[in-house]
Enzyme design. Sequence first.
Site, mmCIF file in Angstrom:
data_model
loop_
_atom_site.group_PDB
_atom_site.id
_atom_site.type_symbol
_atom_site.label_atom_id
_atom_site.label_comp_id
_atom_site.label_asym_id
_atom_site.label_seq_id
_atom_site.Cartn_x
_atom_site.Cartn_y
_atom_site.Cartn_z
ATOM 1 N N GLU A 1 0.052 -2.145 12.746
ATOM 2 C CA GLU A 1 0.286 -3.594 12.738
ATOM 3 C C GLU A 1 0.690 -4.164 14.100
ATOM 4 O O GLU A 1 1.125 -5.314 14.175
ATOM 5 C CB GLU A 1 1.343 -3.935 11.684
ATOM 6 C CG GLU A 1 0.850 -3.700 10.264
ATOM 7 C CD GLU A 1 1.944 -3.882 9.228
ATOM 8 O OE1 GLU A 1 1.640 -4.374 8.139
ATOM 9 O OE2 GLU A 1 3.111 -3.514 9.514
ATOM 10 N N LYS B 1 1.556 1.711 16.510
ATOM 11 C CA LYS B 1 2.788 1.673 15.719
ATOM 12 C C LYS B 1 2.979 2.918 14.869
ATOM 13 O O LYS B 1 4.083 3.449 14.762
ATOM 14 C CB LYS B 1 2.778 0.432 14.825
ATOM 15 C CG LYS B 1 3.978 0.322 13.894
ATOM 16 C CD LYS B 1 3.855 -0.882 12.971
ATOM 17 C CE LYS B 1 5.028 -0.947 11.993
ATOM 18 N NZ LYS B 1 4.898 -2.079 11.046
ATOM 19 N N GLN B 2 1.894 3.383 14.242
ATOM 20 C CA GLN B 2 2.044 4.401 13.195
ATOM 21 C C GLN B 2 0.732 5.132 12.961
ATOM 22 O O GLN B 2 -0.273 4.851 13.607
ATOM 23 C CB GLN B 2 2.488 3.731 11.903
ATOM 24 C CG GLN B 2 1.450 2.755 11.346
ATOM 25 C CD GLN B 2 1.974 1.995 10.143
ATOM 26 O OE1 GLN B 2 2.894 1.201 10.259
ATOM 27 N NE2 GLN B 2 1.379 2.239 8.984
ATOM 28 N N TRP C 1 0.832 -1.205 0.000
ATOM 29 C CA TRP C 1 0.000 0.000 0.000
ATOM 30 C C TRP C 1 0.865 1.253 0.000
ATOM 31 O O TRP C 1 0.389 2.337 -0.325
ATOM 32 C CB TRP C 1 -0.954 0.000 1.196
ATOM 33 C CG TRP C 1 -0.362 0.325 2.543
ATOM 34 C CD1 TRP C 1 0.753 -0.215 3.112
ATOM 35 C CD2 TRP C 1 -0.881 1.253 3.510
ATOM 36 N NE1 TRP C 1 0.965 0.312 4.362
ATOM 37 C CE2 TRP C 1 -0.025 1.212 4.635
ATOM 38 C CE3 TRP C 1 -1.981 2.106 3.549
ATOM 39 C CZ2 TRP C 1 -0.233 1.992 5.773
ATOM 40 C CZ3 TRP C 1 -2.197 2.879 4.688
ATOM 41 C CH2 TRP C 1 -1.328 2.818 5.776
ATOM 42 N N ASP C 2 2.140 1.074 0.329
ATOM 43 C CA ASP C 2 3.077 2.195 0.337
ATOM 44 C C ASP C 2 3.033 2.948 -0.995
ATOM 45 O O ASP C 2 3.085 4.181 -1.026
ATOM 46 C CB ASP C 2 4.504 1.692 0.581
ATOM 47 C CG ASP C 2 4.636 0.895 1.860
ATOM 48 O OD1 ASP C 2 3.810 -0.017 2.075
ATOM 49 O OD2 ASP C 2 5.561 1.148 2.635
#
Length: 655
Positions: A388, A456-457, A258-259
Amino acid sequence: MGGVYNGDGGTCHRGNIPCPLAAQMKTGEVGRQLYELNMHTGVFSHTVVTSDFEAIQVLYAHRNQSNLLVMEILLKRIKTSAEPITIQLESSFKPQSEDIAFQNAPDYKGGRHIFGQTASSEVPGGVRPVVHLIWTPVTPTLTLPANQSQSSWTFLVAVARSNESAQSFYDSGLALINTGDLRPSHQRSWAELWKGSSIEVIGAESLNRALIGCMFYLLGSFPYVNKEASAAFEFGGVSPGGLSNGSEDEDYHGHVFWDQDTWMYPSIALFYPALARAVLQYRVETLEGAQVNAQQMGCKGLKFAWESAVTGVDVCPEDVYSQQELHINGDVILAFQQYYYLTQDLELFQSGRGSEVVWGVADFWVSRVTWDSADQQYHIKGVIPPDEYYFTVDNSVFTNAVAQRSLEFAVELSALLAEVPPPAWQDIADKIKIPFDPELKFHPEFDGYKPGNKVKQADVVLLGFPLAFPMSPEIRRNDLEMYEAVTDPLGPAMTWGMFALGWLELGEAEKAQKLLQKCFKNVQKPFQVWSESADGSGCVNFLTGMGGFLQAVLFGYTGFRVQKEQLAFSPLLPLDVSALSVKGVCYLGHKMDWTITSEEVKVSVRKTDSKETFTLQVVLNSGSTLLLTPGQSVSFPRQPGHICQLKSSSSCWPI
């Protein structure tokens, strides 16, 4: 090389191809060593300066001869002498690979030639790519004869999937050498690329350098496309570490995530519609693989691979991500939607099979959701969110929101193409659960998320951008504050840019700038190469982080939002940036150059040869409208507004 992988299933990784130009220049004398990466010309150079001579080694991947690598050596006397000057080229090249069984072929026009096939295909019975290398042999020494002031040598490598293509590229390189246009043609292509786009800030030099670096590495990872070139070429997508990384057990194996669609694509799409279409075409080419993925999950439609290579069949080494990281489907469709809103190019969705992608994903969501009679909502259970750190959760707020967005676009596209959509698409979009805490007024990351739990993000904050999920400023603020406090400081590089962008939305430029400064921990000097994590670990040349950083400035400082029938803007600069210049913004066939200060906005529309463009106007929140005429500029006090097509009613569609 794009599209060359070895290994099946979860062992699939980018095929390692040896480089005949892997040579270090040695002079045998003590001298000043200089290393330079010129991002405007796309050239890396190593210079040695001694008391008697200067030796320059230049390396570049040719921009418009995309299968050519070039090394040039220049020896130049500083002092007049009757003695010859000799340098060494220490080569580490070996014509072998653990992934490709190379064998010798007859020399071609003075060049060595090897070819080989990968050891295995990514799917049983699939194609095993063949690679051909033709190169100018690198001699161990080079000598500048006595009484000669300077001399130069050029070495070529042509790499291709067939003998005919390799020979053709090698011939092109030789022809350019003969005309003296090898490096000049490469530099002209880069100049044209930079003319097409640039982001420059005045007042923050470190920020400016980082922006140039991000643009350079991203553009260098996308294919060469010009007016004469078709987008129908072999393009294998962009992985988090680019083409130079991704061998076995390294940098995500060179797979596409998906990056590409969420983090790298938006900035590219705003400047280069042809490159954007190439990204979408990659997803079209993997459509059959996405169909296989869905079937293996017991679902209908399409499930795009969490980790994709050539076929589109998921090659993730761990099944849990393949089965649960479902938001990839919505991420892909959001990219298609943004492209349509920027270009109104329906041909992609008609003959280009884009409609199959959009509708196939909609069918997947229909088969994957479950109806909950208790709350009268559709649920998506057992997923991994963008964060994640959590597995097998129900109703990831980002996953459900991006699924809703893709279903709505499927309905919209049906109307555009005069098709009748299945009623389930709109029904699910209307009734899908979007987790929300009415007491704390924030969006829990998923069902059962406890405030204060580490993440995480960037995840929930992506609801505001890029999803533009409707919410009040209070809720947007609560989401930002809630998750900023618990986000892992060593998380991936794109995270803080999204928080910065959120604060810019709320008018808090200085808070945004402090968060944007965190990104600089990921920038490795001297060549502005990004690492995945702030401590320097993780994926090298992390294009994902660069993409997130670019978006923070390109969409944050300008307030650009790609919306239905309009390109919205709401500019805001931090105190340490006195002006922002964004050149080459593409919208509905026009290229625009923007200059933003704390007081004023100036928009210039470039002249175009195309007759298939729309007449555009600026509509300001103050109520003023300004016609945008090619070759002319308009200026207005800094304020929100939007660009839209000029219609007979002098109005724009609602969002």
